[in-house]
Write a protein that holds these residues in place. Structure first.
Motif, PDB file in Angstrom:
ATOM      1  N   LYS A 167       6.235  10.243   8.030  1.00 34.26           N
ATOM      2  CA  LYS A 167       5.918  10.913   9.293  1.00 34.26           C
ATOM      3  C   LYS A 167       5.666  12.396   9.080  1.00 34.26           C
ATOM      4  O   LYS A 167       4.734  12.970   9.658  1.00 34.26           O
ATOM      5  N   ALA A 168       6.475  13.023   8.221  1.00 34.38           N
ATOM      6  CA  ALA A 168       6.301  14.451   7.942  1.00 34.38           C
ATOM      7  C   ALA A 168       4.961  14.700   7.246  1.00 34.38           C
ATOM      8  O   ALA A 168       4.257  15.670   7.548  1.00 34.38           O
ATOM      9  N   ASP A 169       4.596  13.825   6.297  1.00 35.17           N
ATOM     10  CA  ASP A 169       3.301  13.944   5.620  1.00 35.17           C
ATOM     11  C   ASP A 169       2.157  13.828   6.619  1.00 35.17           C
ATOM     12  O   ASP A 169       1.195  14.599   6.591  1.00 35.17           O
ATOM     13  N   PHE A 170       2.267  12.830   7.508  1.00 35.25           N
ATOM     14  CA  PHE A 170       1.214  12.615   8.493  1.00 35.25           C
ATOM     15  C   PHE A 170       1.072  13.824   9.415  1.00 35.25           C
ATOM     16  O   PHE A 170      -0.039  14.306   9.665  1.00 35.25           O
TER      17      PHE A 170
ATOM     18  N   ASP B   7       1.148  -1.540  10.165  1.00 32.28           N
ATOM     19  CA  ASP B   7       1.981  -0.995   9.091  1.00 32.28           C
ATOM     20  C   ASP B   7       2.118   0.521   9.238  1.00 32.28           C
ATOM     21  O   ASP B   7       3.206   1.088   9.089  1.00 32.28           O
ATOM     22  N   PHE B   8       1.006   1.183   9.563  1.00 36.68           N
ATOM     23  CA  PHE B   8       0.995   2.639   9.747  1.00 36.68           C
ATOM     24  C   PHE B   8       1.974   3.044  10.851  1.00 36.68           C
ATOM     25  O   PHE B   8       2.813   3.938  10.672  1.00 36.68           O
ATOM     26  N   ASN B   9       1.895   2.385  12.004  1.00 37.96           N
ATOM     27  CA  ASN B   9       2.765   2.715  13.135  1.00 37.96           C
ATOM     28  C   ASN B   9       4.230   2.444  12.814  1.00 37.96           C
ATOM     29  O   ASN B   9       5.119   3.196  13.246  1.00 37.96           O
ATOM     30  N   LYS B  10       4.476   1.395  12.047  1.00 31.14           N
ATOM     31  CA  LYS B  10       5.848   1.066  11.665  1.00 31.14           C
ATOM     32  C   LYS B  10       6.430   2.154  10.765  1.00 31.14           C
ATOM     33  O   LYS B  10       7.576   2.574  10.934  1.00 31.14           O
ATOM     34  N   ARG B  11       5.613   2.630   9.812  1.00 27.18           N
ATOM     35  CA  ARG B  11       6.103   3.669   8.909  1.00 27.18           C
ATOM     36  C   ARG B  11       6.333   4.995   9.652  1.00 27.18           C
ATOM     37  O   ARG B  11       7.266   5.740   9.328  1.00 27.18           O
TER      38      ARG B  11
ATOM     39  N   MET C 270       0.847  -1.192   0.000  1.00 24.56           N
ATOM     40  CA  MET C 270       0.000   0.000   0.000  1.00 24.56           C
ATOM     41  C   MET C 270       0.885   1.245   0.000  1.00 24.56           C
ATOM     42  O   MET C 270       1.854   1.323   0.744  1.00 24.56           O
ATOM     43  N   THR C 271       0.552   2.219  -0.849  1.00 29.85           N
ATOM     44  CA  THR C 271       1.347   3.432  -0.915  1.00 29.85           C
ATOM     45  C   THR C 271       1.153   4.269   0.346  1.00 29.85           C
ATOM     46  O   THR C 271       0.171   4.108   1.069  1.00 29.85           O
ATOM     47  N   ASN C 272       2.089   5.189   0.588  1.00 30.89           N
ATOM     48  CA  ASN C 272       1.966   6.093   1.727  1.00 30.89           C
ATOM     49  C   ASN C 272       0.675   6.903   1.650  1.00 30.89           C
ATOM     50  O   ASN C 272      -0.018   7.104   2.650  1.00 30.89           O
ATOM     51  N   GLU C 273       0.347   7.382   0.457  1.00 32.80           N
ATOM     52  CA  GLU C 273      -0.849   8.208   0.293  1.00 32.80           C
ATOM     53  C   GLU C 273      -2.109   7.416   0.636  1.00 32.80           C
ATOM     54  O   GLU C 273      -3.006   7.919   1.327  1.00 32.80           O
ATOM     55  N   ASP C 274      -2.174   6.176   0.156  1.00 35.32           N
ATOM     56  CA  ASP C 274      -3.355   5.348   0.440  1.00 35.32           C
ATOM     57  C   ASP C 274      -3.463   5.032   1.931  1.00 35.32           C
ATOM     58  O   ASP C 274      -4.562   5.021   2.500  1.00 35.32           O
ATOM     59  N   LEU C 275      -2.306   4.791   2.561  1.00 35.67           N
ATOM     60  CA  LEU C 275      -2.331   4.473   3.987  1.00 35.67           C
ATOM     61  C   LEU C 275      -2.786   5.687   4.800  1.00 35.67           C
ATOM     62  O   LEU C 275      -3.576   5.556   5.744  1.00 35.67           O
ATOM     63  N   LEU C 276      -2.326   6.865   4.435  1.00 37.25           N
ATOM     64  CA  LEU C 276      -2.773   8.082   5.119  1.00 37.25           C
ATOM     65  C   LEU C 276      -4.261   8.323   4.887  1.00 37.25           C
ATOM     66  O   LEU C 276      -4.987   8.740   5.796  1.00 37.25           O
ATOM     67  N   TYR C 277      -4.700   8.058   3.662  1.00 36.03           N
ATOM     68  CA  TYR C 277      -6.117   8.213   3.362  1.00 36.03           C
ATOM     69  C   TYR C 277      -6.962   7.326   4.279  1.00 36.03           C
ATOM     70  O   TYR C 277      -7.947   7.774   4.867  1.00 36.03           O
ATOM     71  N   ARG C 278      -6.555   6.080   4.419  1.00 36.01           N
ATOM     72  CA  ARG C 278      -7.329   5.149   5.235  1.00 36.01           C
ATOM     73  C   ARG C 278      -7.252   5.540   6.715  1.00 36.01           C
ATOM     74  O   ARG C 278      -8.204   5.345   7.462  1.00 36.01           O
TER      75      ARG C 278
END
Length: 242
Positions: A34-37, A22-26, A1-9
């Motif tokens: 992390k900066a995007d989030f 996966d989110f917490n690991k990234r 899953m791409t970073n963008e898709d993971l942030l979207y979800r």
């Protein structure tokens, strides 16, 4: 899953248990993720605190869209960053970004840009082999960036080293081709072990050149949180942009 898709979800509250892991690991291992989030999360929270009626109405529309769970096999159509940016500029006066239009990007760019020196290839008159690598660096040092690009890109694949994309990016930047420079700096960050910190610095300058304040701040924060390169300059520049 791409970073963008993971942030979207994440922002649509639709992460599965495995996706949350996966989110917490990234967040822990991927500085750019992390900066995007942090940017999107802070922006969303700031927008929610605004009292402007128009902003709140727009936010309701965006949050209604983001709450819709699409099938996992379908690429999400809603882009929180785009939506947030729209709301951001609707409420520019509240968020403080009216100052953005008063920023003298050209002066900031010119005050901070210095071309990176040739640190990889020693040029001597006694060289007996006039390789493409030598031609590329001779052109680069002579500020003949068209020929530098041509010769860097002509170096045989077997002879290429980790610096090539970085110096080609610098050549494009000196030729005022910011988009090609940006792509190659990003490639350097993603795939190389060399010049990663330097590439974040130049990506910040490219963003300033393109009057993209948000992207510039993001790159400077990544640089400051993870590297020592140009740290004092990055700190000063970050304060100028805020």
């Amino acid at each position: 899953m791409t970073n963008e898709d993971l942030l979207y979800r994440y922002f649509s509250n639709s992460l599965t248990e495995n996706e949350l892991i996966d989110f917490n690991k990234r967040i822990e291992t991927d500085a750019e993720f992390k900066a995007d989030f942090e940017f999107e999360n802070n922006l969303k929270q700031a927008i929610k605190q605004n009292n402007t009626t128009e902003l709140k109405e727009k936010l309701k529309v965006f949050e209604a869209e983001i709450s819709v769970k699409e099938p996992r096999t379908t690429k999400p159509q809603f882009n929180w960053r785009i939506a947030a940016s729209i709301v951001l500029f609707i409420g520019a006066g509240w968020f403080g970004y009216n100052a953005l239009f008063g920023v003298d990007y050209n002066n900031i760019y010119n005050a901070n840009f210095n071309n990176y020196p040739n640190t990889e290839f020693t040029i001597t008159r006694s060289d007996t082999v006039d390789s493409y690598e030598r031609k590329a660096f001779v052109a680069y040092e002579a500020q003949d960036y068209d020929n530098a690009i041509l010769n860097f890109n002509t170096i045989p694949v077997a002879e290429q080293k980790g610096y090539q994309d970085f110096y080609v990016a610098l050549s494009y930047l000196n030729n005022n081709d910011s988009e090609k420079a940006k792509d190659l700096f990003k490639k350097t960050v993603a795939y190389n072990k060399m010049f990663v910190a330097e590439s974040h610095w130049y990506l910040a300058l490219v963003a300033i050149k393109q009057k993209d304040k948000i992207a510039a701040i993001k790159q400077l924060r990544i640089l400051l949180e993870n590297f020592d390169y140009n740290k004092s300059k990055a700190e000063v520049l970050l304060k100028e942009l805020h």
